[in-house]
Enzyme design. Structure first.
Site, PDB file in Angstrom:
ATOM      1  N   GLU A  61       3.570 -20.176 -11.719  1.00  0.00           N
ATOM      2  CA  GLU A  61       3.117 -21.315 -12.509  1.00  0.00           C
ATOM      3  C   GLU A  61       4.253 -22.313 -12.683  1.00  0.00           C
ATOM      4  O   GLU A  61       5.104 -22.142 -13.550  1.00  0.00           O
ATOM      5  CB  GLU A  61       2.583 -20.878 -13.878  1.00  0.00           C
ATOM      6  CG  GLU A  61       1.279 -20.115 -13.813  1.00  0.00           C
ATOM      7  CD  GLU A  61       0.666 -19.848 -15.185  1.00  0.00           C
ATOM      8  OE1 GLU A  61       1.119 -20.472 -16.173  1.00  0.00           O
ATOM      9  OE2 GLU A  61      -0.275 -19.038 -15.264  1.00  0.00           O
ATOM     10  N   GLU A 102       1.364 -12.461 -17.695  1.00  0.00           N
ATOM     11  CA  GLU A 102       2.387 -12.807 -18.691  1.00  0.00           C
ATOM     12  C   GLU A 102       2.538 -11.701 -19.745  1.00  0.00           C
ATOM     13  O   GLU A 102       2.477 -11.948 -20.953  1.00  0.00           O
ATOM     14  CB  GLU A 102       2.042 -14.142 -19.353  1.00  0.00           C
ATOM     15  CG  GLU A 102       1.957 -15.289 -18.361  1.00  0.00           C
ATOM     16  CD  GLU A 102       1.649 -16.633 -18.993  1.00  0.00           C
ATOM     17  OE1 GLU A 102       2.155 -17.658 -18.497  1.00  0.00           O
ATOM     18  OE2 GLU A 102       0.890 -16.666 -19.982  1.00  0.00           O
TER      19      GLU A 102
END
Length: 842
Positions: A251, A182
């Site tokens: 995710e 991320e």
């Protein structure tokens, strides 16, 4: 003919070599990940090995496999593996090799997300705290000390996996690895330094020669050959940064994490299934559920700060390892439907046709007969009736119907046919005995472990996170002439903290406490204090509640006290911040290792019967208990306590805090865009009441429980409870579309078997003991509150009792023929059942 024979020979030789060597190839193209040259739709689930115990791993992975998954996804937790520089831990819950081999044994693949930054609501985002004190370091940027440490740990993990032949290229289960995590927002904020670091990380990872693709999530600039991937509640607007890369969702958030003082978050499975189907219909080929099993933040691993010890995440497998229904069952049906479509999905690009203002069809047609269609209704309020291929289809609001043959609906995301399970915490009939206590020294006597310094020091620079606790100790002299001593207003002490909590003691007596929150870690304590003539000791216990796990350069964020002032003296306000302070890391009980079951402690414990003050702060408790019979998961009910930590047989269960949840709890509707605040539960109740005790940590008798209570509680009312399925419900209409009713025969076209069924199943070691409600007709209500409708088959209860009672599971047809007659002709009927589950007596 000769060319064909040669081709067959080559294929035969390749297959023989493959069987002998066991090696596989993993590549990718614009459609999918290819394993041995075959495009695959891959369904994955996150299971973090340190958040469960090794005894749980195989069962969790088997449940994931039975739920239709192909891949197990896990982060790698640097601070768990290298607690101090060069000293490694790969034992117990951190036995990564054992975990990966367990996945391999069950027959699934692995996505190893090395990071080594993980976020994950994990303490310090997975970084070891010692990393902060490497000279000249700056996290996650083009910084040589950081890159050297990161490369060293990454090489360590890759080398371990290679030495055990665990990459798919070696015949192992690891088909993907991830570097960084991320990073997109940080890269953009850092500019050129962020770009340089990202390119370095990608080149370093590829240079490790794992033989499998590397991914980077949430960074649109991931350089070739890395695949950039999406994280979020929805990812159907995502496209990879190059046209030759597959569309991957690393995710898909099944719920959300919880924080002390906040509500419990849930995500309706109808919306989660809708999100997954939306992603598949745009050409997505890899989906990972974060989390499929959330587990527990044992010890002091929870980050945040203020993240709860439970990391349940409303996942399909709950914190304790039990299947959560209907989430697990509904997703299992979705996965079957997706797999039926796989030949078309990996071979064709979708074409889109409008079916209405908010409705559309996406069709994958190969030209060789394979055809799959996804009919969607994005209207969050109204159902729609659409025409597709000259047939009528009813689409509930906010839903997608899946047609693996472009004709028959086998699954609709909003129509839940899976059972609903009700889980309860029941008394385990195991009593705690031989309670004893030990009072922590709240005057904080200065001992050899303490030191002094001028001014207030940052907490983590002192503790190095070896303890949550740091004492700040100073004193003030009060003269006999002070006005407040003659009936005036008491002086006021103000303590400003950068996080996360503080208990204020004046001359050994608790004057008050104050706490921050995850959203606002900084806070101020202000309160009157009892001072006396002479020297008064001010002892401030500053507490860390988990270190931050995300944010730009969070290694520079401070914890601990920032300002201490005393107001109300005759001289006015007095700033105590710059005077001499004594510092003591941790509590006496921690230093004496009072939690160890093997330590021959010289601590003078006090018998429980001699205790008169139950609510005294900073008190240690210990007792013993025997392991209860059965194999149901266990937990501690801590309702009677306040805030602290608890250990069983020397193993840390984690932090507990019985603070009540503040939020906005109301009716939860599946339809409409989901965000974490949407479906909240538990307002006005403790955020976390129960704390998981793994059975593998217990012995048959004489189990030691030790707890530290910070603010006061009644330990005699702590209870050991079993988590068990108390009842199961099913609620399905006639002709409910299910994958089980769809049949593909090699010599015949696909067809639908129109007889719907409901499936009831109790938990392991249980059977159906009674039928609480049963009605075939038009019953009303939901699970737990079913009622008879205007139409009801009178023999419903008797037939289902005969079919189900005494069995662990049973299947019942939703049809007139099963119940003998049609109780209400020309009316769409359904079957509603609620069954009681009880432990099977051996």
């Amino acid at each position: 003919m000769k060319m064909e024979t040669n081709s067959v020979s080559v294929i035969f030789i390749f297959l023989v070599l493959f069987v002998i060597n066991g090696n596989c190839t993993v590549t990718y193209d614009n459609k999918a990940i290819l394993i041995n040259g075959q495009r695959r739709i891959l369904l994955s689930g996150s299971v973090h090995y340190p958040r469960s115990t090794p005894d749980m791993w195989e069962d969790l992975i088997l449940k994931a496999k039975n739920g239709g998954l192909d891949v197990i996804d896990t982060y790698v937790f640097w601070n768990g593996h290298e607690p101090s520089p060069g000293n490694y831990n790969f034992e117990g819950r951190y036995d990564l090799v054992r975990f990966v081999k367990t996945v391999q044994k069950v027959g699934l693949f692995v996505n190893l997300r090395i990071g080594p930054y993980v976020c994950a609501e994990w303490n310090y985002g997975g970084f070891p705290v010692w990393l902060k004190y490497v000279p000249g370091i700056s996290f996650r940027t083009d910084n040589e000390p950081f890159k050297a440490a990161m490369q060293g740990f990454t090489q360590k993990i890759v080398g371990m996996m290679k030495s055990e032949n665990l990459f798919e290229s070696q015949g192992g289960p690891i088909i993907l690895s991830q570097i960084e995590n991320e990073y997109g927002s940080e890269r953009r904020a850092l500019g050129a330094a962020g770009d340089a670091y990202m390119n370095w990380a990608a080149k370093m990872a590829v240079g490790l020669d794992t033989g499998v693709p590397w991914i980077m999530c949430k960074d649109d600039n991931a350089p070739d050959p890395l695949i950039n991937t999406c994280n979020g509640f929805y990812c159907d607007a995502f496209t990879p940064n190059k046209p030759y890369k597959p569309t991957m969702w690393t995710e898909a958030w099944t719920g959300w994490f919880n924080e002390f003082g906040g509500t419990v978050h849930q995500r309706p499975v109808q919306d989660l299934a809708f999100a997954v189907a939306r992603f598949i219909q745009i050409g997505g080929s890899y989906i990972n559920y974060y989390m499929f099993h959330g587990g527990t933040n044992f010890g002091r691993t929870a980050g945040g700060p203020f993240i709860t010890t439970s990391y349940d995440y409303d996942a399909p497998i709950d914190e304790y390892g039990l299947i959560r229904e209907p989430k697990y069952g509904h997703l299992k049906e979705l996965h079957k439907a997706i797999k039926l479509c796989e030949p078309a999905l990996v071979s064709a690009d979708p074409t889109t046709t409008s079916l209405g203002t908010f409705q559309q069809a996406r069709v994958f047609s190969t030209g060789n007969g394979s055809c799959a269609a996804f009919l969607s209704n994005f209207d969050s309020n109204s159902a729609a009736r659409v025409i597709f291929n000259n047939m009528h289809y009813n689409l509930p609001p906010w839903s997608i119907s899946i047609l693996p043959d472009c004709r028959n609906v086998v699954f609709n995301t909003a129509k839940v046919g899976a059972q609903t399970s009700h889980v309860e915490m029941l008394a385990a009939n195991s009593q705690f005995y031989s309670w004893e206590t030990y009072n922590e020294d709240t005057t904080s006597s200065i001992d050899s472990s303490a030191f002094t310094a001028n001014g207030l020091l940052e907490q983590i620079s002192v503790t190095r996170d070896t303890s949550d606790y740091l004492w700040y100790i100073t004193s003030i002299d009060i003269g006999s002439s002070e006005s407040f001593l003659r009936g005036g207003q008491k002086p006021t002490l103000t303590v400003n903290s950068k996080g996360h909590a503080v208990h204020v003691f004046i001359n050994g007596q608790l004057a008050g406490s104050a706490y921050g929150t995850r959203a606002k870690t900084r806070f101020t304590f202000t309160g009157p204090v009892n001072l006396q003539v002479g020297t008064n000791k001010i002892s401030l216990l500053s507490i860390a509640m988990g270190l931050p796990n995300n944010g730009m350069h969070y290694e520079n964020w401070a914890v601990g006290l920032g300002l201490v002032e005393l107001d109300g003296l005759d001289q006015g306000k007095k700033d105590l911040s710059s005077q001499t302070w004594s510092y003591k890391v941790g509590l006496s009980g921690e230093m004496m290792n009072m939690v160890s079951p093997d330590k021959d402690s010289s601590v003078e414990w006090t018998q429980r019967s001699a205790i008169t003050q139950n609510q005294q702060p900073l008190r240690w408790y210990k007792a013993y208990f025997d392991a209860p019979n059965g194999d149901e998961p266990l937990a501690l009910d801590m309702t009677s306590m306040g805030k602290g930590q608890v250990w069983v047989n020397g193993q840390s269960i984690g932090r507990y805090w019985l603070t009540n949840a503040n939020g906005n709890c109301g009716i939860c509707h599946y339809n409409g865009t989901y965000r974490a605040p949407k479906c909240q539960l538990g307002c006005g109740q403790p955020t976390q009441r129960w704390y998981h005790v793994p059975r593998s940590w217990l012995r048959p008798t004489q189990n030691l429980i030790v707890l530290l209570e910070e603010i006061g509680g009644d330990a005699s009312k702590i209870a050991l409870v079993k988590r068990t399925t108390s009842s199961v419900c099913a609620n399905a209409f006639e002709h409910h579309p299910t994958v089980a009713n769809y049949q593909i025969e090699s010599t015949a076209p696909q067809k639908m078997l129109r007889q719907a069924r409901v499936h009831l199943s109790c938990g392991p070691g249980q059977s159906i003991s009674a039928i609480k409600f049963a009605s075939f007709g038009t019953p009303k209500g939901t699970c737990g509150s079913f009622q008879l409708g205007n139409c009801h088959s009178q023999n419903s209860n008797a037939l289902i009792e005969k079919m189900c009672v005494g069995k662990e599971s049973c299947k019942i047809a939703v049809s007139n023929s099963y119940f003998g007659s049609d109780p209400c002709p020309r009316v769409l009927k359904k079957l509603s059942v609620e069954a009681i589950c009880s432990t099977t007596m051996n």
